[in-house]
Scaffold this motif. Structure first.
Motif: not given
Length: 343
Positions: A150-175
């Motif tokens: 919808v609407g006229e569109m010129g060249e656009r630059t955007e980002e697909i982002k991994i948000l800061e709320t993402s998390q990973v936990f170590l496999n150390d038995g302690k979380g």
């Protein structure tokens, strides 16, 4: 909800999470963040045209450590991109706690955000030396650039982002919560017509292999569903990945479900079916024939036969007793005249 899989037991991945213990350990005995890991999007940069279909891969680099839990939040510009599907078929994550299905694609495109999380039993410690492939794939999101915007569109630059709320936990038995390095994907959309090749559609059309066979297990635990009966189930799909599950109890309708699933019928006297559907629409159905129902079917006739036999034995015994008494009476009468004659 964020969590770590480090208190986990079988069968069929009957796992539990102890969140309070995790945070107690993290805040009292460990630094808030420990070690490091990277979540990255591939490609890092790319150009696309109107009508193009493309995939963005989410990869995990544990950077010398072992990871057992991953939780990813991803955002994308939903005014120019449409999510067509998500491919989990080659993921290193084997136990999914939150995994969007094709039934949720419409909602994902409305909000411009995708979330998924799961665990890796035994942990993922990085690529094995000598392995020619990249074995650190979590998922691949398939996008489409609409040819009519919808609407006229010129060249656009955007980002697909991994948000800061993402998390990973170590496999150390302690979380232990690992510090994350995030790498996003920068895309340039050109106002030109693209080739329109759809690799995702081709992959779906070529996938004729159903999910792996699996079993249903009935369980009961005071800590889950107020101690009521529930079922657990799990399977994998080697091609496009399991999309969703459906459950059918007795003559009831099929329902979209997740494991663990609280049973409507707590009497356990009906057949239970679980259907696993992959992203190409192939199905595998597992059936649980209620042991309780079988027992009832077998026991009731046995009880009826048993009662009949008892009645027959009692009647026969009574008749035998009467006969003995009668014969005794006759024998006594025969003896009495003889005694009188002798006297």
């Amino acid at each position: 909800m964020k969590f770590s899989i480090f208190n986990f037991r079988c069968p069929i991945f009957d796992f539990r999470f102890s969140i309070s213990k995790v945070f107690l350990l993290v805040f009292l005995f460990l630094p808030v963040f420990a070690f490091g890991a990277s979540l990255s999007l591939e490609p890092k940069e790319a150009e696309y045209k109107l009508g193009d279909h493309f995939g963005v891969k989410i990869r995990l680099d544990p950077e010398g450590e072992c990871i057992n839990t991953v939780s990813v939040d991803l955002s994308f510009p939903n005014d120019i991109l449409v999510v067509e599907g998500i491919d989990f078929g080659e993921s290193i994550v084997t136990i999914w706690v939150e995994k969007p299905s094709s039934l949720e694609i419409k909602k994902i495109n409305e909000i411009g955000k995708i979330s998924f999380s799961g665990g890796i039993p035994g942990g993922y410690c990085g690529r094995i030396p000598g392995d020619p492939g990249q074995t650190n794939l979590i998922a691949e999101v398939r996008f489409f650039v609409p040819s009519m915007i919808v609407g006229e569109m010129g060249e656009r630059t955007e980002e697909i982002k991994i948000l800061e709320t993402s998390q990973v936990f170590l496999n150390d038995g302690k979380g232990t919560l690992a510090k994350l390095n995030l790498q996003n994907s920068k895309i340039k959309i050109l106002p030109q017509s693209g080739e329109g090749l759809n690799e995702w559609r081709e992959k779906l059309l070529n996938d004729t292999t159903p999910p792996e066979p699996f079993e249903i297990q009935i369980q009961k635990d005071p800590a889950i569903f107020d101690g009521k009966y529930f079922i657990v189930f799990y399977t994998t799909d080697k091609e496009t990945g399991v999309d969703y599950y459906m459950v059918k109890e007795g003559e009831r309708e099929w329902k979209v479900a997740k494991s663990p699933y609280l049973l409507e019928n707590q009497n356990l006297d009906e057949e239970i079916k679980v259907k696993a559907v992959d992203r190409a629409g192939n199905e595998t159905i597992a059936t649980y024939y209620q042991e309780k129902a079988k027992t009832k079917e077998k026991t009731i006739p046995k009880k009826e036969i048993s009662q009949k036999k008892i009645t027959e034995i009692l009647t026969l015994s009574l008749l035998t007793l009467i006969l003995i008494i009668f014969l005794g009476f006759l024998f006594k009468r025969k003896l009495l005249p003889k005694k009188k004659k002798n006297n």
